[in-house]
Design a protein around this motif. Structure first.
Motif, PDB file in Angstrom:
ATOM      1  N   LEU B 121       3.620  12.746 -25.524  1.00  0.00           N
ATOM      2  CA  LEU B 121       2.868  11.487 -25.472  1.00  0.00           C
ATOM      3  C   LEU B 121       1.388  11.760 -25.207  1.00  0.00           C
ATOM      4  O   LEU B 121       0.522  11.107 -25.793  1.00  0.00           O
ATOM      5  CB  LEU B 121       3.449  10.571 -24.397  1.00  0.00           C
ATOM      6  N   LEU B 122       1.120  12.718 -24.343  1.00  0.00           N
ATOM      7  CA  LEU B 122      -0.273  13.076 -24.059  1.00  0.00           C
ATOM      8  C   LEU B 122      -0.948  13.635 -25.315  1.00  0.00           C
ATOM      9  O   LEU B 122      -2.077  13.258 -25.647  1.00  0.00           O
ATOM     10  CB  LEU B 122      -0.308  14.099 -22.926  1.00  0.00           C
ATOM     11  N   SER B 124      -0.222  12.996 -28.318  1.00  0.00           N
ATOM     12  CA  SER B 124      -0.393  11.935 -29.314  1.00  0.00           C
ATOM     13  C   SER B 124      -1.582  11.033 -29.003  1.00  0.00           C
ATOM     14  O   SER B 124      -1.997  10.237 -29.842  1.00  0.00           O
ATOM     15  CB  SER B 124       0.890  11.096 -29.427  1.00  0.00           C
ATOM     16  N   GLU B 125      -2.130  11.152 -27.791  1.00  0.00           N
ATOM     17  CA  GLU B 125      -3.368  10.424 -27.473  1.00  0.00           C
ATOM     18  C   GLU B 125      -4.592  11.152 -28.023  1.00  0.00           C
ATOM     19  O   GLU B 125      -5.682  10.602 -28.071  1.00  0.00           O
ATOM     20  CB  GLU B 125      -3.515  10.260 -25.949  1.00  0.00           C
ATOM     21  N   HIS B 126      -4.392  12.401 -28.446  1.00  0.00           N
ATOM     22  CA  HIS B 126      -5.516  13.221 -28.913  1.00  0.00           C
ATOM     23  C   HIS B 126      -5.398  13.643 -30.367  1.00  0.00           C
ATOM     24  O   HIS B 126      -6.383  14.039 -30.985  1.00  0.00           O
ATOM     25  CB  HIS B 126      -5.641  14.474 -28.031  1.00  0.00           C
ATOM     26  N   ARG B 168       7.166   6.116 -25.482  1.00  0.00           N
ATOM     27  CA  ARG B 168       6.125   5.395 -24.746  1.00  0.00           C
ATOM     28  C   ARG B 168       6.713   4.199 -24.015  1.00  0.00           C
ATOM     29  O   ARG B 168       6.371   3.921 -22.866  1.00  0.00           O
ATOM     30  CB  ARG B 168       5.019   4.972 -25.726  1.00  0.00           C
TER      31      ARG B 168
END
Lengths: 54, 173
Positions: B121-122, B124-126, B168
């Motif tokens: 998830l982290l 996918s934020e970048h 998420r």
């Protein structure tokens, strides 16, 4: 300077999937299912303890 | 943890970690950790994260992640017409995940999975990605992943995925 990639550097950079599998994938991503109770329990564990991850 | 479970620290693999005693049920995974993990990790071919007891560097489990693109297999024109053309789709590939044989039912595998999903998830934020994908080792393992909501691309096969949206929602629940 260009990076030198080993011969097997492409490993996992593509994941071949049959078209019907990709269609199912697309449908699931567009309309994701609610998470299972087991997944919710797993993902809430961190809230119950002090993070020790670097 | 007081129920026989062991709380571990999960951290990026580095040269101080002791991988020598690690042994899991799958030789391929044991050998990767012992022989190739440091080299591949340092080359950024994959990123490897290891589980250790607090204040210890002995590896009790690990997982590795790599970015991937789902691409259509070569198929007949008939199949292409039936299912349409699909472009490459970005995903995060959980290449390996394993815990030491001595850690059976100690909760280490669950902590590794939780950490891998949160890390995905982290990521996918970048960088764009739609899902976590993996190849289950066998049918028994595939059924465990199904319990967490993974789906098979093709029924009866071991290639699986879970949308990051689902992770998420679970994270925020």
């Amino acid at each position: 300077m260009a990076a030198q990639l080993s011969d097997d550097a492409h490993q996992h950079t593509t994941l071949p999937v049959r078209p019907e599998g990709l269609r199912k994938f697309k449908q699931s991503v567009e309309n994701p299912k609610a998470p299972t109770e087991k997944l919710v329990a797993l993902m809430s564990r961190r809230k119950d303890r002090t993070p020790k991850q670097k | 943890m007081s129920d026989g479970k062991l709380t571990v620290c999960i951290e990026p693999l580095d040269r101080a970690h002791d991988r020598g005693a690690f042994s899991c049920e799958e030789d391929r995974l044991t050998n990767f950790l012992k022989v190739n993990s440091r080299r591949d990790n340092e080359a950024y071919k994959v990123r490897v994260f290891v589980a250790c007891e607090p204040e210890s560097k002995k590896v009790l489990g690990f997982y590795s992640l790599v970015l991937t693109a789902l691409v259509p297999e070569e198929v007949s024109e008939e199949a292409r017409e039936k299912f349409g053309r699909v472009k490459a789709t970005p995903a995060i590939y959980l290449a390996m995940i394993a815990r030491d044989g001595s850690m059976l039912r100690r909760g280490v595998g669950e902590q590794l999975m939780e950490d891998a999903f949160n890390r995905a998830l982290l990521i996918s934020e970048h960088a764009g990605a739609y899902a976590v994908a993996l190849d289950a080792l066998n049918e028994r393992v595939a059924q465990i992943y199904e319990g967490y909501g993974f789906e098979r691309f093709i029924e009866g096969e071991l290639k699986m995925f879970i949308p990051l949206k689902t992770l998420r929602i679970a994270q925020q629940a």
